[in-house]
Design an enzyme around this catalytic site. Structure first.
Site, PDB file in Angstrom:
ATOM      1  N   ASP A 128       0.510  -1.084   0.088  1.00  0.00           N
ATOM      2  CA  ASP A 128       0.093  -0.189  -0.095  1.00  0.00           C
ATOM      3  C   ASP A 128       1.094   0.926  -0.063  1.00  0.00           C
ATOM      4  OD1 ASP A 128      -3.137  -1.424   1.122  1.00  0.00           O
ATOM      5  OD2 ASP A 128      -1.091  -2.065   1.940  1.00  0.00           O
ATOM      6  N   ASP A 130     -20.361   3.164  15.404  1.00  0.00           N
ATOM      7  CA  ASP A 130     -20.023   4.746  15.096  1.00  0.00           C
ATOM      8  C   ASP A 130     -21.666   5.412  14.028  1.00  0.00           C
ATOM      9  OD1 ASP A 130     -17.640   6.669  14.170  1.00  0.00           O
ATOM     10  OD2 ASP A 130     -16.802   5.678  15.478  1.00  0.00           O
ATOM     11  N   PRO A 171     -12.167   2.890  -1.699  1.00  0.00           N
ATOM     12  CA  PRO A 171     -11.445   1.745  -2.238  1.00  0.00           C
ATOM     13  C   PRO A 171     -10.969   0.539  -1.169  1.00  0.00           C
ATOM     14  CG  PRO A 171     -10.873   4.002  -2.722  1.00  0.00           C
ATOM     15  CD  PRO A 171     -11.873   3.628  -2.066  1.00  0.00           C
ATOM     16  N   ASP A 172     -10.235   1.393   0.144  1.00  0.00           N
ATOM     17  CA  ASP A 172      -9.719   0.584   1.102  1.00  0.00           C
ATOM     18  C   ASP A 172     -10.912   0.033   1.746  1.00  0.00           C
ATOM     19  OD1 ASP A 172      -7.195  -0.028   0.228  1.00  0.00           O
ATOM     20  OD2 ASP A 172      -6.389   1.293   1.567  1.00  0.00           O
ATOM     21  N   ASP A 180     -29.348   1.927   6.528  1.00  0.00           N
ATOM     22  CA  ASP A 180     -28.850   3.084   6.091  1.00  0.00           C
ATOM     23  C   ASP A 180     -27.580   2.920   7.058  1.00  0.00           C
ATOM     24  OD1 ASP A 180     -27.357   5.131   5.179  1.00  0.00           O
ATOM     25  OD2 ASP A 180     -29.397   6.763   5.386  1.00  0.00           O
ATOM     26  N   HIS A 236     -16.333  10.594  11.094  1.00  0.00           N
ATOM     27  CA  HIS A 236     -15.618   9.711  12.088  1.00  0.00           C
ATOM     28  C   HIS A 236     -15.690   8.049  12.096  1.00  0.00           C
ATOM     29  CE1 HIS A 236     -15.586   8.205  16.597  1.00  0.00           C
ATOM     30  NE2 HIS A 236     -14.266   9.641  16.991  1.00  0.00           N
ATOM     31  N   ASN A 248      -2.839  -4.164  -1.236  1.00  0.00           N
ATOM     32  CA  ASN A 248      -3.459  -4.130  -2.551  1.00  0.00           C
ATOM     33  C   ASN A 248      -3.421  -3.174  -3.648  1.00  0.00           C
ATOM     34  OD1 ASN A 248      -4.685  -2.114  -0.984  1.00  0.00           O
ATOM     35  ND2 ASN A 248      -6.507  -2.858  -1.262  1.00  0.00           N
ATOM     36  N   THR A 271      -3.335  -0.108  -2.982  1.00  0.00           N
ATOM     37  CA  THR A 271      -4.094   1.237  -2.450  1.00  0.00           C
ATOM     38  C   THR A 271      -3.969   1.595  -1.128  1.00  0.00           C
ATOM     39  OG1 THR A 271      -5.636   0.808  -4.069  1.00  0.00           O
ATOM     40  CG2 THR A 271      -5.990   1.793  -2.775  1.00  0.00           C
ATOM     41  N   TYR A 287     -16.350  -5.986  31.590  1.00  0.00           N
ATOM     42  CA  TYR A 287     -16.958  -6.475  30.479  1.00  0.00           C
ATOM     43  C   TYR A 287     -16.207  -5.383  28.392  1.00  0.00           C
ATOM     44  CZ  TYR A 287     -20.030  -9.306  33.365  1.00  0.00           C
ATOM     45  OH  TYR A 287     -20.225 -10.164  34.096  1.00  0.00           O
ATOM     46  N   ASP A 341      -7.992  -0.607  30.923  1.00  0.00           N
ATOM     47  CA  ASP A 341      -7.040  -2.377  30.215  1.00  0.00           C
ATOM     48  C   ASP A 341      -5.539  -2.217  29.645  1.00  0.00           C
ATOM     49  OD1 ASP A 341      -9.426  -4.128  31.262  1.00  0.00           O
ATOM     50  OD2 ASP A 341     -10.418  -2.695  30.030  1.00  0.00           O
ATOM     51  N   SER A 394      -9.678   7.354  20.328  1.00  0.00           N
ATOM     52  CA  SER A 394     -10.966   6.875  19.377  1.00  0.00           C
ATOM     53  C   SER A 394      -9.930   5.902  17.628  1.00  0.00           C
ATOM     54  CB  SER A 394     -11.402   8.104  18.493  1.00  0.00           C
ATOM     55  OG  SER A 394     -12.689   9.029  18.903  1.00  0.00           O
TER      56      SER A 394
END
Length: 357
Positions: free
Chosen positions: A59, A91, A99-100, A117, A124, A138, A140, A229, A253, A277
């Protein structure tokens, strides 16, 4: 033969009766032929130099993704790239035509509209998805932690600012659990203290999946207790320091790279982003690699491997900045392949005698 070539035996591998022979480079081939034709010699071969067999994806932007070699992802890719594992992305939706990403997407759900949808209402979710499982090797764009894993987009908001409710987050975990997700990522801080989300994450684990969540970007200890959890992730930099924005505390953690993460962006593009994030999906990707390396592991065993294979940073052992340490994909996958599967099937007992009267 060696004397004629001005060679000599410099050492011997005693257990297998093999000599390491030194001759002039230009004489190597001739000496090998002569030794091979000698009835007292079993074999002769060059002592070759071999580079480590780690995969370097083709890539074009892989060189900008410092975090992948930093967590030893190439070592893990020698075994698996997340094949057969589904990662749910709770999210803002995912750009399905990117493409990726397009080749790794599976059907998801919009839990707010109760519809299919899952198109993005902001960038994000597309960036988070690319961190976990942008298609690698690939030629790309970018690679990712688990580039052969499947992406299940679960949109938990219809707002263009990306704000989502706790109930939608919990509903996202439930939908992921009921539709076979092996891992679910929630890149929203301040979500690990909700009883509703906790119960939904517990349900996901009961169904065989694991939930990974971001610690948040407030540079503070929110006073949250550990959540058994949710795998809660703080962010680190390229120097393995805690990122200045990353939250910390008793709920952490593990830690993972979260600064200057080059990943997928809107309109088929790419961008460098920062935040817990992106530390969270980097960790979700490692979880996917562990699961792919050994499908017989229980969720608790997977989390145990994630934590015990992490690189200890800060204070020895667990600490509130890095948890059990910064994730290490290579060591985690190696540990997974060396772990024998536990018997999780409850025993069944049938009483034959005495019979029922």
């Amino acid at each position: 033969i060696l004397n004629k070539a001005k060679g000599r035996s410099v050492s011997k591998l005693q257990q297998i009766n093999a000599h390491i022979v030194k001759v002039a480079p230009q004489a190597e081939d001739a000496v090998i032929r002569a030794l091979s034709n000698n009835p007292h010699v079993d074999y002769a071969e060059k002592d070759r130099l071999v580079a480590p067999d780690a995969i370097t994806p083709n890539d074009p932007n892989y060189t900008r993704q410092w975090f992948l070699p930093h967590i030893q992802a190439p070592d893990a890719w020698d075994t698996t790239a997340g094949d057969g594992i589904t990662v749910a992305i709770l999210d803002t939706g995912v750009e399905g035509s990117h493409p990726d990403l397009v080749n790794n997407l599976v059907p998801g759900w919009n839990v707010v509209s109760n519809s299919s949808d899952t198109s993005p209402v902001m960038w994000h979710g597309t960036g988070v998805a690319g961190t976990v499982a942008a298609t690698g090797n690939n030629a790309t764009g970018v690679a990712s932690v688990a580039w052969n894993a499947r992406i299940m987009p679960i949109r938990i908001t219809n707002r263009t600012d990306g704000v989502a409710s706790w109930s939608a987050m919990a509903n996202g975990f439930l939908w992921a659990a009921d539709h076979g997700a092996d891992v679910a990522n929630l890149s929203y801080g301040l979500s690990t203290n909700s009883s509703t989300i906790n119960n939904a994450a517990q349900y996901l684990r009961y169904k065989g999946g694991l939930a990974v969540a971001a610690a948040g970007n407030n540079n503070t200890d929110r006073g949250f207790s550990d959540n058994p959890y949710l795998i809660t992730v703080s962010a680190t930099t390229s120097s393995d320091a805690r990122a200045s924005y990353s939250n910390y505390g008793n709920n952490i953690d593990v830690a993972a790279p979260g600064s200057s993460i080059y990943t997928t962006y809107t309109n088929g593009g790419y961008k460098s982003v920062s935040g817990t994030s992106f530390a969270s999906p980097a960790t979700a990707g490692v979880v996917a690699l562990i699961r792919a390396a050994n499908r017989g592991l229980s969720p608790d065993e997977v989390e145990g491997i994630l934590e015990s294979s992490a690189m200890d940073l800060g204070d020895a052992g667990w600490d509130p900045l890095f948890g059990h340490g910064r994730v290490n994909a290579g060591d985690a996958v190696l540990m997974a392949t060396q772990t024998s599967n536990s018997d999780t099937q409850a025993p069944a007992v049938t009483i034959v005698s005495p019979g029922y009267n």
